[in-house]
Enzyme design. Structure first.
Site, PDB file in Angstrom:
ATOM      1  N   HIS A 280      -8.642  -6.367   3.862  1.00 52.42           N
ATOM      2  CA  HIS A 280      -8.367  -5.595   5.062  1.00 52.42           C
ATOM      3  C   HIS A 280      -9.726  -5.268   5.647  1.00 52.42           C
ATOM      4  O   HIS A 280     -10.387  -4.337   5.199  1.00 52.42           O
ATOM      5  CB  HIS A 280      -7.606  -4.310   4.735  1.00 52.42           C
ATOM      6  CG  HIS A 280      -6.123  -4.503   4.725  1.00 52.42           C
ATOM      7  ND1 HIS A 280      -5.234  -3.464   4.578  1.00 52.42           N
ATOM      8  CD2 HIS A 280      -5.378  -5.620   4.874  1.00 52.42           C
ATOM      9  CE1 HIS A 280      -3.994  -3.955   4.629  1.00 52.42           C
ATOM     10  NE2 HIS A 280      -4.059  -5.251   4.798  1.00 52.42           N
TER      11      HIS A 280
ATOM     12  N   ASP B 232      -9.778  -3.142   1.008  1.00 58.84           N
ATOM     13  CA  ASP B 232      -9.919  -2.635   2.377  1.00 58.84           C
ATOM     14  C   ASP B 232     -11.314  -2.028   2.505  1.00 58.84           C
ATOM     15  O   ASP B 232     -11.715  -1.202   1.671  1.00 58.84           O
ATOM     16  CB  ASP B 232      -8.818  -1.586   2.632  1.00 58.84           C
ATOM     17  CG  ASP B 232      -8.831  -1.026   4.043  1.00 58.84           C
ATOM     18  OD1 ASP B 232      -9.915  -0.633   4.518  1.00 58.84           O
ATOM     19  OD2 ASP B 232      -7.757  -0.950   4.673  1.00 58.84           O
TER      20      ASP B 232
ATOM     21  N   ASP C 184     -12.430   6.783   6.180  1.00 58.53           N
ATOM     22  CA  ASP C 184     -11.611   5.586   6.400  1.00 58.53           C
ATOM     23  C   ASP C 184     -10.950   5.682   7.777  1.00 58.53           C
ATOM     24  O   ASP C 184      -9.741   5.778   7.909  1.00 58.53           O
ATOM     25  CB  ASP C 184     -10.557   5.503   5.282  1.00 58.53           C
ATOM     26  CG  ASP C 184      -9.672   4.276   5.412  1.00 58.53           C
ATOM     27  OD1 ASP C 184     -10.142   3.267   5.959  1.00 58.53           O
ATOM     28  OD2 ASP C 184      -8.510   4.333   4.972  1.00 58.53           O
TER      29      ASP C 184
ATOM     30  N   GLU D 156      -2.860  -2.828  -2.811  1.00 56.33           N
ATOM     31  CA  GLU D 156      -4.035  -2.268  -2.134  1.00 56.33           C
ATOM     32  C   GLU D 156      -4.428  -0.911  -2.706  1.00 56.33           C
ATOM     33  O   GLU D 156      -3.642   0.038  -2.695  1.00 56.33           O
ATOM     34  CB  GLU D 156      -3.745  -2.133  -0.628  1.00 56.33           C
ATOM     35  CG  GLU D 156      -4.936  -1.621   0.184  1.00 56.33           C
ATOM     36  CD  GLU D 156      -4.651  -1.568   1.682  1.00 56.33           C
ATOM     37  OE1 GLU D 156      -3.480  -1.782   2.093  1.00 56.33           O
ATOM     38  OE2 GLU D 156      -5.601  -1.312   2.451  1.00 56.33           O
TER      39      GLU D 156
ATOM     40  N   ASP E  54     -10.774   3.605  10.305  1.00 51.25           N
ATOM     41  CA  ASP E  54     -10.165   2.418  10.893  1.00 51.25           C
ATOM     42  C   ASP E  54     -10.617   2.151  12.322  1.00 51.25           C
ATOM     43  O   ASP E  54      -9.795   1.884  13.199  1.00 51.25           O
ATOM     44  CB  ASP E  54      -8.635   2.493  10.786  1.00 51.25           C
ATOM     45  CG  ASP E  54      -8.165   2.372   9.339  1.00 51.25           C
ATOM     46  OD1 ASP E  54      -8.372   1.309   8.750  1.00 51.25           O
ATOM     47  OD2 ASP E  54      -7.607   3.349   8.801  1.00 51.25           O
TER      48      ASP E  54
ATOM     49  N   HIS F  56     -11.811   1.785   1.962  1.00 53.58           N
ATOM     50  CA  HIS F  56     -11.145   2.456   0.849  1.00 53.58           C
ATOM     51  C   HIS F  56     -12.015   2.761  -0.365  1.00 53.58           C
ATOM     52  O   HIS F  56     -11.523   2.933  -1.477  1.00 53.58           O
ATOM     53  CB  HIS F  56      -9.936   1.628   0.391  1.00 53.58           C
ATOM     54  CG  HIS F  56      -8.801   1.708   1.365  1.00 53.58           C
ATOM     55  ND1 HIS F  56      -7.516   1.338   1.046  1.00 53.58           N
ATOM     56  CD2 HIS F  56      -8.751   2.156   2.640  1.00 53.58           C
ATOM     57  CE1 HIS F  56      -6.722   1.528   2.087  1.00 53.58           C
ATOM     58  NE2 HIS F  56      -7.458   2.010   3.070  1.00 53.58           N
TER      59      HIS F  56
ATOM     60  N   TRP G 120       0.860  -1.184   0.000  1.00 52.04           N
ATOM     61  CA  TRP G 120       0.000   0.000   0.000  1.00 52.04           C
ATOM     62  C   TRP G 120       0.898   1.237   0.000  1.00 52.04           C
ATOM     63  O   TRP G 120       1.760   1.388   0.869  1.00 52.04           O
ATOM     64  CB  TRP G 120      -0.936   0.051   1.213  1.00 52.04           C
ATOM     65  CG  TRP G 120      -1.614   1.378   1.257  1.00 52.04           C
ATOM     66  CD1 TRP G 120      -2.545   1.860   0.372  1.00 52.04           C
ATOM     67  CD2 TRP G 120      -1.352   2.458   2.170  1.00 52.04           C
ATOM     68  NE1 TRP G 120      -2.889   3.152   0.688  1.00 52.04           N
ATOM     69  CE2 TRP G 120      -2.173   3.542   1.782  1.00 52.04           C
ATOM     70  CE3 TRP G 120      -0.509   2.611   3.282  1.00 52.04           C
ATOM     71  CZ2 TRP G 120      -2.175   4.771   2.462  1.00 52.04           C
ATOM     72  CZ3 TRP G 120      -0.516   3.835   3.963  1.00 52.04           C
ATOM     73  CH2 TRP G 120      -1.347   4.896   3.558  1.00 52.04           C
TER      74      TRP G 120
ATOM     75  N   LYS H  41      -7.002   2.563  -2.992  1.00 48.00           N
ATOM     76  CA  LYS H  41      -7.634   3.458  -2.030  1.00 48.00           C
ATOM     77  C   LYS H  41      -8.260   4.647  -2.743  1.00 48.00           C
ATOM     78  O   LYS H  41      -7.742   5.121  -3.744  1.00 48.00           O
ATOM     79  CB  LYS H  41      -6.574   3.936  -1.029  1.00 48.00           C
ATOM     80  CG  LYS H  41      -7.109   4.779   0.107  1.00 48.00           C
ATOM     81  CD  LYS H  41      -6.088   4.916   1.232  1.00 48.00           C
ATOM     82  CE  LYS H  41      -6.612   5.846   2.310  1.00 48.00           C
ATOM     83  NZ  LYS H  41      -5.794   5.856   3.503  1.00 48.00           N
TER      84      LYS H  41
ATOM     85  N   ASP I 244      -7.538  -4.563   9.536  1.00 46.90           N
ATOM     86  CA  ASP I 244      -6.814  -3.294   9.446  1.00 46.90           C
ATOM     87  C   ASP I 244      -7.607  -2.211  10.167  1.00 46.90           C
ATOM     88  O   ASP I 244      -8.428  -1.529   9.571  1.00 46.90           O
ATOM     89  CB  ASP I 244      -6.564  -2.912   7.977  1.00 46.90           C
ATOM     90  CG  ASP I 244      -5.654  -1.694   7.852  1.00 46.90           C
ATOM     91  OD1 ASP I 244      -5.123  -1.247   8.890  1.00 46.90           O
ATOM     92  OD2 ASP I 244      -5.489  -1.187   6.729  1.00 46.90           O
TER      93      ASP I 244
HETATM   94  C1  RNT Z   1      -4.100   2.677   4.630  1.00 43.99           C
HETATM   95  C2  RNT Z   1      -4.150   1.236   4.298  1.00 43.99           C
HETATM   96  C3  RNT Z   1      -3.025   0.397   4.824  1.00 43.99           C
HETATM   97  C4  RNT Z   1      -2.610   0.733   6.242  1.00 43.99           C
HETATM   98  C5  RNT Z   1      -1.643  -0.239   6.864  1.00 43.99           C
HETATM   99  C6  RNT Z   1      -1.033   0.279   8.115  1.00 43.99           C
HETATM  100  O1  RNT Z   1      -5.250   3.346   4.333  1.00 43.99           O
HETATM  101  O2  RNT Z   1      -5.369   0.707   4.686  1.00 43.99           O
HETATM  102  O3  RNT Z   1      -3.331  -0.931   4.689  1.00 43.99           O
HETATM  103  O4  RNT Z   1      -3.708   0.876   7.074  1.00 43.99           O
HETATM  104  O5  RNT Z   1      -0.699  -0.619   5.951  1.00 43.99           O
HETATM  105 ZN    ZN Z   2      -5.614  -1.384   4.579  1.00 43.77          ZN
END
Ligand code: RNT
Ligand code: ZN
Length: 416
Positions: free
Chosen positions: A283, A256, A291, A223, A293, A259, A182, A225, A323
């Site tokens: 993720h 993810d 986003d 990955e 988390d 994302h 990523w 986003k 994640d």
């Molecule tokens: C960031 C991505 C990525 C990170 C990690 C820490 O938006 O989701 O995967 O969260 O690599």
């Molecule tokens: Zn991620």
């Protein structure tokens, strides 16, 4: 065996579902736990360096792990509350550098030996991530797509170093490491040229992946986003970019949950992508308005993801990783709840009366299909979940809450 479980077992049996078999199967599906919930994505390269790359851990809950020993101690504690097969997902900045400055192009397997020993002891597989953020050479917002050739080269070398480390870890554990790429690259405001950075990103990745690595021990994933903080207008590695890249090069694709556009869910993407890429990495996360988390919950979104994996018959092709990073609550609680929620959702998905739902679908009887889905929600799921925890000797309920509290009052409180 609790009597409530026996009742539940009978009820599910009437739908043709053998709960014993499901418990047995679900506990062996690996879920990858990210090390970075334990210290707010800090790592050990430069613990005071601050998190960059457009991601943010908010909060300042006391007691965060400050070194590899503390982080491992916390993971060990979290494992008491997490049922089933667990992998550990490491980021490159979590190497053990013994107080020395080891730049990202210089890291090697030796920096991760301690983790391998820990995972061997705990029978855990390992996954890996190059770290393309929190570094002076990512400060202008661009890494693999940087217009500066030297900077680009630095990040290419970092990617290659990480794939080699991952391969060696895989060999040591006789297991396959999934290495996730990523890159935060992007612009805060409207670019005049969207194409050139994407071309550079593609070339850099081609160079990284041209190094031959044994696929038995390492597989690469990319990955995508939509946006990050400070890259609101343009992210080089957008969904289309990485979907195209993964399909063309047959790498894995990472999806993810945070994302994409807010009403878009990754659940519906799984069946499509399975047709065009060899495997998928997830993720699992919980975005609240962005986003953000947040800790993964046993909610509609997580359920929909797990239902898709199960209904596609793809538990072997979809690698499930977490994640999330919440620094405002006890970090062990965060890990335990997120991992438990994902496993719960997987269990629930495997207990669904899929055969009956499909039968109704074939007959065009969509009322029955919908009714079966609704009925499934009030089946005695909790009893099966409790049985799974019991059989895997996992602490739950108040035993979990009190256990983490006492760890907080003793171990975490001593970290000052
Ligand atoms: C960031 C991505 C990525 C990170 C990690 C820490 O938006 O989701 O995967 O969260 O690599
Ligand atoms: Zn991620």
């Amino acid at each position: 065996m609790a009597s409530t479980y026996k009742e539940a077992k009978d009820k599910y049996a009437k739908l043709g579902i053998n709960t014993d078999k499901v418990i047995d199967a679900v506990k062996d599906i690996p879920l990858s736990m990210h090390c970075w919930q334990g210290d707010d994505v800090g790592g050990f390269e430069n613990p005071d360096g601050g998190l960059t790359g457009g991601i943010q851990a908010t909060g300042n809950y006391p007691g965060k792990a400050r070194n590899p020993e503390e982080l491992r101690q916390d993971i060990q504690e979290a494992l008491k509350y997490i049922p089933g097969k667990t992998r550990l997902n490491l980021h490159a900045i979590y190497g053990e550098f013994g107080g020395k400055k080891v730049d990202r192009t210089e890291i090697s397997y030796d920096n991760f030996k301690g983790w391998v020993a820990f995972c061997k002891k705990n029978k855990m597989g390992i996954d890996f991530n190059p770290t393309y953020f929190s570094h002076p050479l990512s400060a202008d917002g661009f890494t693999l797509s940087n217009a500066n050739k030297k900077i680009r080269k630095f990040w290419i070398d970092h990617g290659i170093a990480c794939r080699k480390i991952a391969e060696k870890i895989g060999k040591e554990l006789n297991n396959t490491v999934i290495t996730n790429f990523w890159m935060p690259d992007g612009y805060k405001d409207l670019p005049a040229d969207r194409l050139a950075p994407r071309k550079r990103m593609e070339e850099s990745l081609d160079e990284i992946f041209s190094v031959k690595i044994n696929k038995k021990y390492n597989r690469d994933s990319v990955e995508c986003k939509l946006f990050g903080i400070g890259s609101e207008s343009y992210v080089v590695g957008s969904h289309e970019f990485f979907m195209g890249y993964a399909v063309k090069n047959q790498t894995l694709l990472t999806l993810d949950s945070g994302h994409f556009h807010p009403t878009e869910t990754i659940a519906d993407k799984i069946s499509s992508m399975l047709l065009f890429v060899p495997e998928i990495l997830l993720h699992v996360s919980r975005g609240v308005r962005w986003d953000s988390d947040h800790v993964v919950l046993f909610d509609d979104n997580t359920n929909a993801i797990m239902q898709e994996i199960v209904r596609c018959g793809a538990v072997n092709k979809v690698h499930i990783g977490m994640d999330f990073f919440d620094a405002s609550i006890n970090r062990i609680t965060a890990w335990a709840l997120g991992m438990r929620s994902a496993r719960k959702a997987l269990l629930a998905a495997m207990l669904d009366p899929i055969a009956q739902m499909r039968d109704a679908e074939k007959k065009g009887d969509f009322g029955t299909r919908l009714a079966l889905m609704e009925e499934a929600k009030t089946m005695p799921f909790a009893a099966v979940w409790e049985e799974l925890c019991e059989r895997t000797k996992t602490k739950s309920g108040m035993e979990m809450i009190d256990g983490i509290k006492s760890y907080e009052n003793t171990v975490l409180a001593a970290r000052k």
